[in-house]
Design an enzyme around this catalytic site. Structure first.
Site, PDB file in Angstrom:
ATOM      1  N   LYS A   1      13.534  -1.063  -3.210  1.00 39.88           N
ATOM      2  CA  LYS A   1      13.282  -2.506  -3.091  1.00 39.88           C
ATOM      3  C   LYS A   1      11.964  -2.736  -2.337  1.00 39.88           C
ATOM      4  O   LYS A   1      11.495  -1.844  -1.615  1.00 39.88           O
ATOM      5  CB  LYS A   1      14.450  -3.179  -2.355  1.00 39.88           C
ATOM      6  CG  LYS A   1      14.671  -2.674  -0.941  1.00 39.88           C
ATOM      7  CD  LYS A   1      15.992  -3.171  -0.362  1.00 39.88           C
ATOM      8  CE  LYS A   1      16.165  -2.703   1.067  1.00 39.88           C
ATOM      9  NZ  LYS A   1      17.534  -2.954   1.571  1.00 39.88           N
TER      10      LYS A   1
ATOM     11  N   TYR B   1     -11.270 -13.055  19.908  1.00 41.21           N
ATOM     12  CA  TYR B   1     -10.751 -14.418  19.998  1.00 41.21           C
ATOM     13  C   TYR B   1     -10.059 -14.662  21.332  1.00 41.21           C
ATOM     14  O   TYR B   1      -9.236 -13.861  21.773  1.00 41.21           O
ATOM     15  CB  TYR B   1      -9.735 -14.679  18.879  1.00 41.21           C
ATOM     16  CG  TYR B   1     -10.363 -14.933  17.525  1.00 41.21           C
ATOM     17  CD1 TYR B   1     -11.222 -16.012  17.325  1.00 41.21           C
ATOM     18  CD2 TYR B   1     -10.069 -14.109  16.451  1.00 41.21           C
ATOM     19  CE1 TYR B   1     -11.773 -16.244  16.069  1.00 41.21           C
ATOM     20  CE2 TYR B   1     -10.608 -14.334  15.196  1.00 41.21           C
ATOM     21  CZ  TYR B   1     -11.462 -15.408  15.012  1.00 41.21           C
ATOM     22  OH  TYR B   1     -12.006 -15.635  13.789  1.00 41.21           O
TER      23      TYR B   1
ATOM     24  N   MET C   1      -8.036 -11.396  11.356  1.00 33.48           N
ATOM     25  CA  MET C   1      -7.600 -11.242   9.959  1.00 33.48           C
ATOM     26  C   MET C   1      -8.097  -9.937   9.342  1.00 33.48           C
ATOM     27  O   MET C   1      -7.357  -9.246   8.655  1.00 33.48           O
ATOM     28  CB  MET C   1      -8.077 -12.435   9.129  1.00 33.48           C
ATOM     29  CG  MET C   1      -7.467 -12.475   7.735  1.00 33.48           C
ATOM     30  SD  MET C   1      -8.026 -13.873   6.756  1.00 33.48           S
ATOM     31  CE  MET C   1      -7.333 -15.244   7.645  1.00 33.48           C
TER      32      MET C   1
HETATM   33  C1  LIG Z   1      18.023  -1.787   2.203  1.00 35.04           C
HETATM   34  C2  LIG Z   1      19.412  -1.362   1.981  1.00 35.04           C
HETATM   35  C3  LIG Z   1      19.780  -0.020   2.121  1.00 35.04           C
HETATM   36  C4  LIG Z   1      18.851   1.008   2.705  1.00 35.04           C
HETATM   37  O1  LIG Z   1      18.936   0.887   4.094  1.00 35.04           O
HETATM   38  P1  LIG Z   1      18.059   1.813   5.077  1.00 35.04           P
HETATM   39  O2  LIG Z   1      18.447   1.359   6.424  1.00 35.04           O
HETATM   40  O3  LIG Z   1      16.650   1.535   4.739  1.00 35.04           O
HETATM   41  O4  LIG Z   1      18.448   3.214   4.789  1.00 35.04           O
HETATM   42  C5  LIG Z   1      21.055   0.345   1.764  1.00 35.04           C
HETATM   43  N1  LIG Z   1      21.941  -0.575   1.315  1.00 35.04           N
HETATM   44  C6  LIG Z   1      21.642  -1.878   1.213  1.00 35.04           C
HETATM   45  C7  LIG Z   1      22.682  -2.835   0.747  1.00 35.04           C
HETATM   46  C8  LIG Z   1      20.378  -2.321   1.547  1.00 35.04           C
HETATM   47  O5  LIG Z   1      20.077  -3.626   1.459  1.00 35.04           O
END
Ligand SMILES: *Cc1c(COP(=O)(O)O)cnc(C)c1O
Length: 367
Positions: free
Chosen positions: A31, A253, A310
């Protein structure tokens, strides 16, 4: 310009090591563009290592992944079933992770309209109170023949809330609640439990499919202990200018840093628009890259001085007279681990990685 170097071999090695440790299959969590490291490169690499289950958050992420993976790869959508994108799930063979009754009803209707069973996973809430079926919802599903007929449920899964704290009693409660949900009409469905830290919790947390993400990308899954994972990335940026300022002069800044001695300021081509957080102002350190002396990844470090802006950040180079314009600093990497950067920025390694937007691009090579 920041350049992000990503070591796919290290990512693969971390995944293999976690799979061996779990002793049962593990998924590839890709993801958010594989935690900012490029799902298009990471997912096929992990398929080659043996991963057959890929988790993303959104149907759009899954659709982008589908052409890159062989047909036997299961692509699961953690945020569930978006009815407005039903065509995407069907055309790209995406598997929604269903986490409430409305979703189950909508997806069951979708299957009925197709006159076939559709693949699904069921998310059981065991303590996050975020997504997932409540015990009442689970009982309702167990006695819903239409849904059970329409859905080909590959896994019952839950997500641990505090797996990085090995002593948290919630961990065992959550594992128990998941097993409890797999009863009645749901008995025998494979279970998916551990995230990265969960893989380290012991035998009670082994399931048919673990889901480690962060550890594969080098984030420490056991924060109280040394990081067992290999580093997988390095963010570098060149020094654009070196300038000498007198004691009493300020930098950047709002002049939040003032020299206490004659100081050499190294201005580096990296800023918060590259994902180098503004919260690092006056707090972070960078390492000289490449490491020319010393052993391993123990490089000399320069303190960040003043505000991160930035496109620029400033470091105190006074103690490193050998540095020249054009030399590279490692902002995040083996010598400056993402977990340490996260601590400086008041966040976690996950956010450090998923924030990365290297405007000099990504390079896939050994570190
Ligand atoms: C992101 C996620 C994982 C992975 O978790 P990590 O802590 O990165 O290992 C596993 N299960 C679900 C449902 C997640 O959203």
């Amino acid at each position: 310009m920041t350049t992000l170097t990503i070591d796919l071999e290290a990512i693969a090695a971390n995944w293999r090591w976690l799979a061996a440790r779990h002793g049962q299959p593990i998924a590839a969590i890709v993801k958010a563009d594989a935690y900012g490291l490029g799902a298009d490169r990471v997912a096929p690499r992990l398929y080659a290592e043996g991963a057959r289950h890929f988790f993303v958050a959104y149907p759009q992420e899954g659709a982008a992944l589908r052409p890159l993976l062989p047909p036997d790869a299961v692509i699961a959508i953690l945020n569930g079933f978006f009815p407005s994108h039903a065509d995407t799930y069907l055309a790209r063979h995406l598997t929604p992770v269903l986490g409430n009754r409305e979703e189950i009803a909508a997806y069951t209707a979708c299957a009925a309209a197709q006159a076939r069973r559709l693949p699904a996973m069921i998310h059981v809430d065991t303590g996050m109170n975020r997504l997932g079926l409540t015990p009442q919802d689970t009982a309702a599903l167990q006695t819903d023949p239409a849904a059970l007929q329409a859905l080909n449920i590959g896994f019952l899964m839950t997500h641990l809330a505090s797996a990085e704290y090995a002593g948290d009693p919630g961990n065992i409660r959550q594992a128990h609640s998941l097993r409890h949900a797999a009863s009645g009409a749901l008995a025998g469905i494979p279970l998916s439990l551990a995230n990265s830290s969960g893989v380290f919790l012991g035998a009670g947390f082994v399931s048919h499919l673990a889901r480690p993400g962060a550890a594969v990308y080098g984030i420490n899954p056991t924060p109280a202990q040394p990081n067992p994972m290999r580093p997988v990335l390095r963010l570098t940026a060149p020094i654009l200018q070196l300038r000498r300022i007198p004691a009493g002069a300020s930098v950047g800044y709002n002049a939040i840093w003032t020299a206490q001695r004659p100081t050499t300021v190294a201005t580096v081509s990296a800023g918060y628009a590259d994902g180098y957080h503004r919260a690092l102002s006056n707090r972070a350190e960078a390492a000289i890259h490449p490491v020319t002396q010393g052993s391993g990844f123990d490089a000399a470090r320069l303190p960040l001085i003043g505000r991160v802006s930035m496109d620029l950040a400033t470091f105190d180079a006074t103690d490193h007279p050998g540095l020249r314009q054009g030399d590279l600093l490692e902002l995040i990497g083996p010598a400056v681990p993402p977990d340490e950067v996260a601590e400086w920025a008041g966040t976690n390694g996950y956010e450090v990685l998923t924030s990365l937007k290297p405007r000099g691009g990504r390079v896939y090579s050994a570190l």
